[in-house]
Design a protein around this motif. Structure first.
Motif, mmCIF file in Angstrom:
data_model
loop_
_atom_site.group_PDB
_atom_site.id
_atom_site.type_symbol
_atom_site.label_atom_id
_atom_site.label_comp_id
_atom_site.label_asym_id
_atom_site.label_seq_id
_atom_site.Cartn_x
_atom_site.Cartn_y
_atom_site.Cartn_z
ATOM 1 N N MET A 1 0.806 -1.208 0.000
ATOM 2 C CA MET A 1 0.000 0.000 0.000
ATOM 3 C C MET A 1 0.844 1.264 0.000
ATOM 4 S SD MET A 1 -3.076 -0.539 -0.368
ATOM 5 C CE MET A 1 -4.333 0.531 0.173
ATOM 6 N N LYS A 2 2.145 1.101 0.223
ATOM 7 C CA LYS A 2 3.022 2.253 0.320
ATOM 8 C C LYS A 2 3.083 3.025 -1.002
ATOM 9 C CE LYS A 2 7.725 3.439 1.600
ATOM 10 N NZ LYS A 2 9.028 2.929 2.007
ATOM 11 N N TYR A 3 3.094 2.319 -2.115
ATOM 12 C CA TYR A 3 3.232 2.949 -3.431
ATOM 13 C C TYR A 3 1.942 2.905 -4.239
ATOM 14 C CZ TYR A 3 8.106 2.230 -2.187
ATOM 15 O OH TYR A 3 9.303 2.227 -1.544
ATOM 16 N N PHE A 4 0.829 2.723 -3.591
ATOM 17 C CA PHE A 4 -0.440 2.520 -4.282
ATOM 18 C C PHE A 4 -0.790 3.680 -5.206
ATOM 19 C CE2 PHE A 4 -5.062 3.204 -4.371
ATOM 20 C CZ PHE A 4 -5.433 2.069 -5.067
ATOM 21 N N TRP A 5 -0.651 4.926 -4.743
ATOM 22 C CA TRP A 5 -1.118 6.073 -5.516
ATOM 23 C C TRP A 5 -0.274 6.304 -6.760
ATOM 24 C CZ3 TRP A 5 -5.824 7.242 -4.873
ATOM 25 C CH2 TRP A 5 -6.419 7.083 -3.636
ATOM 26 N N ILE A 6 1.045 6.169 -6.632
ATOM 27 C CA ILE A 6 1.887 6.363 -7.820
ATOM 28 C C ILE A 6 1.674 5.226 -8.813
ATOM 29 C CG2 ILE A 6 3.951 5.260 -6.865
ATOM 30 C CD1 ILE A 6 3.880 8.318 -9.173
ATOM 31 N N GLN A 7 1.484 4.007 -8.281
ATOM 32 C CA GLN A 7 1.203 2.885 -9.186
ATOM 33 C C GLN A 7 -0.124 3.094 -9.908
ATOM 34 O OE1 GLN A 7 1.500 -0.450 -6.490
ATOM 35 N NE2 GLN A 7 3.558 -0.956 -7.232
ATOM 36 N N LEU A 8 -1.107 3.553 -9.185
ATOM 37 C CA LEU A 8 -2.414 3.817 -9.785
ATOM 38 C C LEU A 8 -2.304 4.894 -10.858
ATOM 39 C CD1 LEU A 8 -5.456 3.168 -9.639
ATOM 40 C CD2 LEU A 8 -5.665 5.080 -8.044
ATOM 41 N N LEU A 9 -1.540 5.943 -10.584
ATOM 42 C CA LEU A 9 -1.358 7.025 -11.555
ATOM 43 C C LEU A 9 -0.632 6.528 -12.807
ATOM 44 C CD1 LEU A 9 -1.610 10.094 -12.119
ATOM 45 C CD2 LEU A 9 0.645 10.330 -11.087
ATOM 46 N N LEU A 10 0.429 5.746 -12.621
ATOM 47 C CA LEU A 10 1.181 5.233 -13.762
ATOM 48 C C LEU A 10 0.361 4.246 -14.595
ATOM 49 C CD1 LEU A 10 4.656 4.793 -12.067
ATOM 50 C CD2 LEU A 10 4.009 6.513 -13.756
ATOM 51 N N ILE A 11 -0.384 3.390 -13.950
ATOM 52 C CA ILE A 11 -1.234 2.436 -14.675
ATOM 53 C C ILE A 11 -2.354 3.175 -15.404
ATOM 54 C CG2 ILE A 11 -2.891 0.552 -14.377
ATOM 55 C CD1 ILE A 11 -1.021 -0.528 -12.191
ATOM 56 N N ALA A 12 -2.926 4.183 -14.778
ATOM 57 C CA ALA A 12 -3.967 4.980 -15.444
ATOM 58 C C ALA A 12 -3.398 5.671 -16.682
ATOM 59 C CB ALA A 12 -4.553 5.999 -14.476
ATOM 60 N N GLY A 13 -2.167 6.168 -16.584
ATOM 61 C CA GLY A 13 -1.529 6.776 -17.752
ATOM 62 C C GLY A 13 -1.322 5.771 -18.865
ATOM 63 N N SER A 14 -0.883 4.559 -18.538
ATOM 64 C CA SER A 14 -0.680 3.521 -19.555
ATOM 65 C C SER A 14 -1.996 3.120 -20.207
ATOM 66 C CB SER A 14 -0.026 2.290 -18.929
ATOM 67 O OG SER A 14 1.255 2.591 -18.479
ATOM 68 N N VAL A 15 -3.019 2.958 -19.392
ATOM 69 C CA VAL A 15 -4.326 2.564 -19.928
ATOM 70 C C VAL A 15 -4.908 3.682 -20.788
ATOM 71 C CG1 VAL A 15 -6.705 2.016 -19.264
ATOM 72 C CG2 VAL A 15 -4.798 0.886 -18.117
ATOM 73 N N SER A 16 -4.718 4.941 -20.386
ATOM 74 C CA SER A 16 -5.243 6.035 -21.203
ATOM 75 C C SER A 16 -4.509 6.124 -22.539
ATOM 76 C CB SER A 16 -5.166 7.368 -20.461
ATOM 77 O OG SER A 16 -3.824 7.731 -20.244
ATOM 78 N N MET A 17 -3.190 5.863 -22.541
ATOM 79 C CA MET A 17 -2.466 5.823 -23.817
ATOM 80 C C MET A 17 -3.005 4.700 -24.695
ATOM 81 S SD MET A 17 1.589 6.647 -23.295
ATOM 82 C CE MET A 17 1.899 5.060 -22.619
ATOM 83 N N ALA A 18 -3.248 3.541 -24.106
ATOM 84 C CA ALA A 18 -3.773 2.410 -24.872
ATOM 85 C C ALA A 18 -5.155 2.735 -25.433
ATOM 86 C CB ALA A 18 -3.823 1.160 -24.005
ATOM 87 N N LEU A 19 -5.998 3.347 -24.637
ATOM 88 C CA LEU A 19 -7.344 3.695 -25.111
ATOM 89 C C LEU A 19 -7.291 4.733 -26.226
ATOM 90 C CD1 LEU A 19 -9.371 3.793 -21.770
ATOM 91 C CD2 LEU A 19 -9.459 2.063 -23.584
ATOM 92 N N MET A 20 -6.399 5.709 -26.106
ATOM 93 C CA MET A 20 -6.273 6.713 -27.160
ATOM 94 C C MET A 20 -5.771 6.059 -28.452
ATOM 95 S SD MET A 20 -4.211 10.276 -27.115
ATOM 96 C CE MET A 20 -5.511 11.217 -26.361
ATOM 97 N N PHE A 21 -4.843 5.140 -28.320
ATOM 98 C CA PHE A 21 -4.321 4.429 -29.482
ATOM 99 C C PHE A 21 -5.405 3.581 -30.132
ATOM 100 C CE2 PHE A 21 -1.873 0.988 -31.528
ATOM 101 C CZ PHE A 21 -1.057 1.752 -32.327
ATOM 102 N N ILE A 22 -6.178 2.893 -29.321
ATOM 103 C CA ILE A 22 -7.256 2.045 -29.844
ATOM 104 C C ILE A 22 -8.350 2.918 -30.467
ATOM 105 C CG2 ILE A 22 -9.134 0.499 -29.161
ATOM 106 C CD1 ILE A 22 -7.128 -0.732 -27.158
ATOM 107 N N ARG A 23 -8.647 4.063 -29.845
ATOM 108 C CA ARG A 23 -9.694 4.947 -30.359
ATOM 109 C C ARG A 23 -9.351 5.491 -31.733
ATOM 110 N NH1 ARG A 23 -10.475 10.285 -27.462
ATOM 111 N NH2 ARG A 23 -9.795 11.184 -29.400
#
Length: 140
Positions: A1-23
């Motif tokens: 849980m120590k790095y949860f927020w940064i991991q969440l932010l980085l994963i959200a960035g990766s998923v948003s890049m993937a969605l933009m690419f797919i879109r």
């Protein structure tokens, strides 16, 4: 849980890049290997965010040392690839634009000559056919 927020932010960035690419997938003329490479990049990125010690382990086995150094080296290679790809694409587009401009100039020149010389209606069609077959010289 120590790095949860940064991991969440980085994963959200990766998923948003993937969605933009797919879109924009249907709009962009992407080759299949680029799609596969980008998808693999996103999957590896999410895995590296969730398991950073594994990246360090891989880096140590490759002789790099730290996982952050390995990620930096891979990103430098990816940036070089993107720069080269962009350069080649621009060069191809410049060649296409030059060819198009030459074709338009030749056709406009033929049209102006026909108007000036009072040629018949069949002459522009014959001249346009002749210039589209690759003949560079204009016969008047």
């Amino acid at each position: 849980m120590k790095y949860f927020w940064i991991q969440l932010l980085l994963i959200a960035g990766s998923v948003s890049m993937a969605l933009m690419f797919i879109r924009t997938w249907s709009q962009a003329q992407n080759r299949a290997w680029k799609r596969i490479a980008f998808s693999a990049f996103v999957v590896v990125n999410v895995y590296a965010v969730l398991r950073p010690t594994d990246v360090t382990w891989v880096a140590q086995h490759l002789g790099v040392g730290r996982g952050t150094d390995l990620v930096l080296y891979v990103m430098v290679l990816a940036m070089g690839f993107l720069t080269l790809n962009t350069f080649l694409r621009f060069r191809s587009l410049e060649k296409k634009i030059t060819d198009l401009a030459r074709t338009v100039a030749i056709n406009e020149g033929l049209r102006h000559n026909d108007v000036r010389l009072g040629a018949s209606e069949d002459a522009p069609a014959a001249a346009a056919t002749e210039s589209s077959t690759g003949t560079d010289s204009v016969k008047v």
